[in-house]
Design a protein around this motif. Structure first.
Motif, PDB file in Angstrom:
ATOM      1  N   GLY A 213      69.455   4.302 -25.356  1.00 44.38           N
ATOM      2  CA  GLY A 213      70.876   4.583 -25.243  1.00 44.38           C
ATOM      3  C   GLY A 213      71.227   5.378 -23.998  1.00 44.38           C
ATOM      4  O   GLY A 213      70.353   5.893 -23.292  1.00 44.38           O
ATOM      5  N   ALA A 214      72.535   5.504 -23.757  1.00 47.63           N
ATOM      6  CA  ALA A 214      73.010   6.099 -22.512  1.00 47.63           C
ATOM      7  C   ALA A 214      72.684   7.587 -22.414  1.00 47.63           C
ATOM      8  O   ALA A 214      72.319   8.075 -21.342  1.00 47.63           O
ATOM      9  N   VAL A 215      72.839   8.330 -23.523  1.00 49.37           N
ATOM     10  CA  VAL A 215      72.636   9.776 -23.452  1.00 49.37           C
ATOM     11  C   VAL A 215      71.198  10.109 -23.064  1.00 49.37           C
ATOM     12  O   VAL A 215      70.949  10.889 -22.133  1.00 49.37           O
ATOM     13  N   TRP A 216      70.244   9.504 -23.776  1.00 50.27           N
ATOM     14  CA  TRP A 216      68.841   9.745 -23.438  1.00 50.27           C
ATOM     15  C   TRP A 216      68.513   9.158 -22.066  1.00 50.27           C
ATOM     16  O   TRP A 216      67.671   9.690 -21.337  1.00 50.27           O
ATOM     17  N   GLY A 217      69.158   8.064 -21.721  1.00 49.66           N
ATOM     18  CA  GLY A 217      68.936   7.494 -20.396  1.00 49.66           C
ATOM     19  C   GLY A 217      69.335   8.448 -19.290  1.00 49.66           C
ATOM     20  O   GLY A 217      68.634   8.598 -18.286  1.00 49.66           O
ATOM     21  N   ILE A 218      70.475   9.124 -19.476  1.00 50.46           N
ATOM     22  CA  ILE A 218      70.946  10.089 -18.478  1.00 50.46           C
ATOM     23  C   ILE A 218      69.988  11.272 -18.378  1.00 50.46           C
ATOM     24  O   ILE A 218      69.595  11.691 -17.283  1.00 50.46           O
ATOM     25  N   LEU A 219      69.606  11.822 -19.530  1.00 48.66           N
ATOM     26  CA  LEU A 219      68.750  13.013 -19.523  1.00 48.66           C
ATOM     27  C   LEU A 219      67.347  12.708 -19.003  1.00 48.66           C
ATOM     28  O   LEU A 219      66.789  13.470 -18.197  1.00 48.66           O
ATOM     29  N   LEU A 220      66.772  11.591 -19.451  1.00 50.30           N
ATOM     30  CA  LEU A 220      65.401  11.260 -19.060  1.00 50.30           C
ATOM     31  C   LEU A 220      65.320  10.702 -17.642  1.00 50.30           C
ATOM     32  O   LEU A 220      64.226  10.533 -17.106  1.00 50.30           O
TER      33      LEU A 220
END
Length: 296
Positions: A213-220
């Protein structure tokens, strides 16, 4: 007259139909048509998370990272020192390592190999058009707003005034002389942000976002982007935190705009603002003691 002499009195020939076994009426068996089973309908394919579905896989990203690491080691140990040995035959390895031009040349070779491998993964392996596959998507006139966002990200550097930032870092040597400083500044607003955006926001983010997903994609995506600058800024976790926050904003731009070009423009805006302010405060990089050099 007896029967044998009179054939007209003979009994009638027996019927060819056999007599019924019983005299009860027979009920006809109805003809039943069995229904055909309903055709199996495959469920529609699940849409990829965050709207990201790159042609490459996570293994492709790891292979790019591995090749980059090998190229960096070879360039630092053999290729670039060999070139500088021919220019400075009497300089020691320690002296060569302190020359910013040597590091920038290593970085240039690294980026060249990295770019070739990224193109090969997309074009040769997956038979896709490179700029379309990575979602470059130039924003046109709207790109000015992304450059402005990069300028606003300079506010993260204000946070550094409240954190235990190092006073001296290995990165400072790039500004010891005006020539090296201008060379570094040119690199910081062109190839540096271009290659970082191609890898982190072009290749890494869509693979992570597709899976988690986008949230984990941004953080990782922002996390390794920050860690990459760890040694550059003297093993300072405060500096890594600031670069991580910058990476979060850049990846959010990529996620929301579906455009790597947009995050590239924001990155350029941030780096260029730092370089212009530093050059202005130090009279063209001549008096670096006057500047509190920012991060990029």
């Amino acid at each position: 007259m007896s029967a044998p002499e009179n054939p007209q009195f003979d009994s009638l020939p027996p019927s060819s139909d056999p007599p019924p076994l019983n005299s009860e009426p027979q009920t006809p068996v109805p003809f039943v048509v069995l229904p055909f089973p309903a055709p199996a309908i495959a469920p529609p394919p699940t849409a990829p998370k965050a709207g990201e579905n790159p042609v490459w896989s996570g293994w492709d990203v790891l292979s790019i990272l591995g090749l980059t690491a090998v190229t960096y080691v070879l360039a630092e140990l053999f290729v670039v020192p060999g070139i500088f040995r021919s220019i400075y035959p009497h300089a020691s390895l320690t002296e060569l390592a302190q020359k910013p031009a040597l590091v920038l040349l290593s970085q240039l070779l690294l980026y060249a190999v990295m770019a070739v491998f990224m193109v090969m993964v997309v074009v040769r392996k997956h038979h896709a058009r490179f700029w379309t596959a990575i979602r470059w998507n130039w924003p046109g006139v709207a790109g000015v707003s992304f450059v402005g966002l990069g300028v606003l990200m300079l506010g993260f550097d204000i946070l550094g005034r409240f954190l235990p930032m190092p006073k001296n870092t290995p990165f400072d040597q790039f500004f010891d002389r005006p020539f090296d400083a201008y060379l570094t500044a040119a690199f910081a607003v062109t190839l540096g942000p271009l290659m970082e955006e191609l890898f982190f926001r072009g290749f890494l983010y869509p693979v992570v976002a597709r899976r988690w997903g986008a949230v984990w994609g941004i953080l990782l995506t922002a996390l390794p982007f920050g860690l990459m600058h760890f040694f550059q800024y003297g093993n300072s976790w405060a500096a890594v935190l600031i670069v991580f926050l910058v990476g979060v904003v850049l990846t959010m731009v990529r996620a929301m705009s579906k455009s790597v070009a947009s995050s590239f423009l924001a990155h350029v805006g941030y780096n260029a603002t730092l370089m212009v302010l530093t050059a202005w405060a130090t009279d063209g990089f001549k008096h670096m003691d006057k500047a509190a050099l920012g991060l990029f």
